[in-house]
Design an enzyme around this catalytic site. Sequence first.
Site, PDB file in Angstrom:
ATOM      1  N   HIS A   1       0.830  -1.215   0.000  1.00 28.99           N
ATOM      2  CA  HIS A   1       0.000   0.000   0.000  1.00 28.99           C
ATOM      3  C   HIS A   1       0.860   1.259   0.000  1.00 28.99           C
ATOM      4  CE1 HIS A   1      -3.629   2.234   2.100  1.00 28.99           C
ATOM      5  NE2 HIS A   1      -3.261   2.810   0.989  1.00 28.99           N
TER       6      HIS A   1
ATOM      7  N   GLU B   1       1.672   2.612   3.662  1.00 31.74           N
ATOM      8  CA  GLU B   1       1.115   3.813   3.022  1.00 31.74           C
ATOM      9  C   GLU B   1       2.071   4.991   3.126  1.00 31.74           C
ATOM     10  OE1 GLU B   1      -2.893   4.978   4.137  1.00 31.74           O
ATOM     11  OE2 GLU B   1      -3.273   5.822   2.169  1.00 31.74           O
TER      12      GLU B   1
ATOM     13  N   HIS C   1       1.152   5.118  -2.291  1.00 35.40           N
ATOM     14  CA  HIS C   1       0.613   6.001  -3.329  1.00 35.40           C
ATOM     15  C   HIS C   1       1.705   6.971  -3.787  1.00 35.40           C
ATOM     16  CE1 HIS C   1      -3.402   4.605  -2.270  1.00 35.40           C
ATOM     17  NE2 HIS C   1      -3.208   4.960  -1.012  1.00 35.40           N
TER      18      HIS C   1
ATOM     19  N   ARG D   1      -1.978   8.705  -6.156  1.00 35.04           N
ATOM     20  CA  ARG D   1      -2.359   9.336  -4.895  1.00 35.04           C
ATOM     21  C   ARG D   1      -3.870   9.211  -4.674  1.00 35.04           C
ATOM     22  NH1 ARG D   1      -1.443  15.751  -3.836  1.00 35.04           N
ATOM     23  NH2 ARG D   1      -2.220  15.800  -1.697  1.00 35.04           N
ATOM     24  N   ALA D   2      -4.235   8.599  -3.558  1.00 34.71           N
ATOM     25  CA  ALA D   2      -5.655   8.290  -3.323  1.00 34.71           C
ATOM     26  C   ALA D   2      -6.482   9.553  -3.158  1.00 34.71           C
ATOM     27  CB  ALA D   2      -5.791   7.408  -2.092  1.00 34.71           C
ATOM     28  N   SER D   3      -5.957  10.519  -2.391  1.00 30.68           N
ATOM     29  CA  SER D   3      -6.764  11.717  -2.120  1.00 30.68           C
ATOM     30  C   SER D   3      -6.976  12.541  -3.383  1.00 30.68           C
ATOM     31  CB  SER D   3      -6.113  12.567  -1.034  1.00 30.68           C
ATOM     32  OG  SER D   3      -4.848  13.025  -1.472  1.00 30.68           O
TER      33      SER D   3
ATOM     34  N   TYR E   1     -11.417   7.956   5.500  1.00 28.22           N
ATOM     35  CA  TYR E   1     -10.681   6.730   5.184  1.00 28.22           C
ATOM     36  C   TYR E   1     -11.076   5.597   6.141  1.00 28.22           C
ATOM     37  CZ  TYR E   1      -7.196   8.943   2.005  1.00 28.22           C
ATOM     38  OH  TYR E   1      -6.563   9.570   0.965  1.00 28.22           O
TER      39      TYR E   1
ATOM     40  N   ARG F   1       3.145  11.858   8.496  1.00 29.64           N
ATOM     41  CA  ARG F   1       4.528  11.953   8.015  1.00 29.64           C
ATOM     42  C   ARG F   1       5.539  12.250   9.112  1.00 29.64           C
ATOM     43  NH1 ARG F   1       3.929  14.264   1.848  1.00 29.64           N
ATOM     44  NH2 ARG F   1       2.065  13.045   1.391  1.00 29.64           N
TER      45      ARG F   1
ATOM     46  N   HIS G   1     -10.639   1.805  -1.304  1.00 28.15           N
ATOM     47  CA  HIS G   1      -9.955   3.035  -0.904  1.00 28.15           C
ATOM     48  C   HIS G   1     -10.721   4.247  -1.387  1.00 28.15           C
ATOM     49  CE1 HIS G   1      -6.838   5.623   0.494  1.00 28.15           C
ATOM     50  NE2 HIS G   1      -5.952   4.664   0.649  1.00 28.15           N
TER      51      HIS G   1
END
Lengths: 327, 327
Positions: free
Chosen positions: B6, B275, B8, B63-65, B185, B281, B169
């Site tokens: 996972h 992820e 992105h 990138r999921a977002s 999420y 971060r 997702h």
Amino acid sequence: MIVDIHGHYTTAPSALSAWRKAQLAGKTVELRISDDEIRESLEGAQLKLQRERGTDVTFFSPRASAMEHHVGDAKTSADWSRACNDLIYRCCELYPKNFVPVCQLPQSPGVAPKESIAELERCVKMGFVGCNVNPDPSGGHWKDPPLTDRWWYPLYEKMVELDVPAMVHVSSSCNPNFHATGAHYINADTTAFMQFLTSDLFKDFPTLRFVIPHGGGGVPYHWGRYRGLAQDMKRPALREFLLKNVFFDTCVYHQPGIDLLLKVIPIDNILFASEMVGAVRGIDPETGHYYDDTKRYIDGSQTLSAADRRKIFEQNARRIYPRWKVQ
Amino acid sequence: MIVDIHGHYTTAPSALSAWRKAQLAGKTVELRISDDEIRESLEGAQLKLQRERGTDVTFFSPRASAMEHHVGDAKTSADWSRACNDLIYRCCELYPKNFVPVCQLPQSPGVAPKESIAELERCVKMGFVGCNVNPDPSGGHWKDPPLTDRWWYPLYEKMVELDVPAMVHVSSSCNPNFHATGAHYINADTTAFMQFLTSDLFKDFPTLRFVIPHGGGGVPYHWGRYRGLAQDMKRPALREFLLKNVFFDTCVYHQPGIDLLLKVIPIDNILFASEMVGAVRGIDPETGHYYDDTKRYIDGSQTLSAADRRKIFEQNARRIYPRWKVQ
């Protein structure tokens, strides 16, 4: 003393749902329930389980899934809330040692939360010690502003004035994506916590208190994620800026979940609760005991001191629900 | 070998977002990104972290977002998905040992999932081993049918035919109630699991496979609740009827969460993932390490055998993403 701060009247006599049905059909009927019917509805259920499990008192509110704020209009909700809250009052009058009243509010989608103040005041005058606030009166469509919006502030001002906390508790879901007790409840808990995390609500209301039920939804399991998100956003540490105002109950139905909760959340922020008779009613074949007999998991914890247990079982509830003391 | 299933492309060169901006403004521009720009975007980020953390391969998707299925129409999503997936392909071509491609799909609210089949087929022909399926293309309004509705079946038929799993997702949230990575999420993960629990989807598709990311949302923490709900509904035990088709990743950012996951979910159903570079971060002041360095939590588990670790780090991924083997 062992105080279960999260119980709903899920076993109310059928006359209540008949009244609701008539209400929604536009008919006016009288709600007739005798004291004996109330006794019968409780003796074989909540009271029996209190005795069997060794708990003393339940903070008792109307059935959450039946609040159905998304059904009808503001008057529908006002009349229904009054009927449900009055019935809770009668339960607590009949069994003052076993039940302490908590009210539902007459919310409706698009209706300002300040419209709930009158019912909250009425209930608190009758001895209610807390209320349930539905963060999504639309029942799974999430159309109203977040709990941290000024839309909610008049209600919060009254909660602060009356010194009553709110449990964040949705009702049933009319969105086919969300199973009520399996998704909507847990999602709402997680959602509310994140709303609080991203706002300055508790700067504006330093004494406002919310209990997030069902063990805080997904939050304790993802406690590292939430600490990290707060950090990335340059927010203060969660313990500093949220945990004076936000508390979690113990409605988590297996030992590993409770163990995690007790490990990551400060003991001062955990209140004993079972939500019996509620979402999960069976016996866990892995333990031979009811899934929702959460006292067993607290008893089964290897890490709690006797002082911790007193906090979780009683003292935190006295601190967070101070009107209980008054009674 | 340690496979992170996972990741992105959150560090894509700014030309990608400029292209997107132009697209949404109705302008046609060429997407120009050099190989060097791609290398630069990865060397100091995902590749550096792979080396530092001792992981070998990342299953890499857009990138999921930024999928933003709720923005524009079906053509907007089709063009954007193609651009993003092509860029993923280039990353994987440049670093075939480090990245394995997973695609996003061109979903749109109200548009049948079968419209995503062409892009899925195109990507699989290019060597992609899986896809991301957004259970809520409306971005927090949850307007489309549940994942278990026949609405989705044509896509599932193709997934089965191609033998590719999907990660469930969501993308960003346009509902102010839901913070994207802190609420939407996690809620989507919990929601999807409960949709599966209440359906017979896997009777219809016995080989269809879903990975629920972020450690399964709130599910493992409430595993007793889900076992109990299934039991109350007279469903079979979860291990029997869901866990041949539903898997969880390890994107849980603290040791107690991972310990719980490893305790309650069968090892065969857990896939290593971080992820990174993603939602969280920072460095956890309690450990001195990155919150999302999930390998440390697996390494730190007191209960896993060497055989368990091999399954979580590699073997489960080979079983669930069989096209990876083909390459």
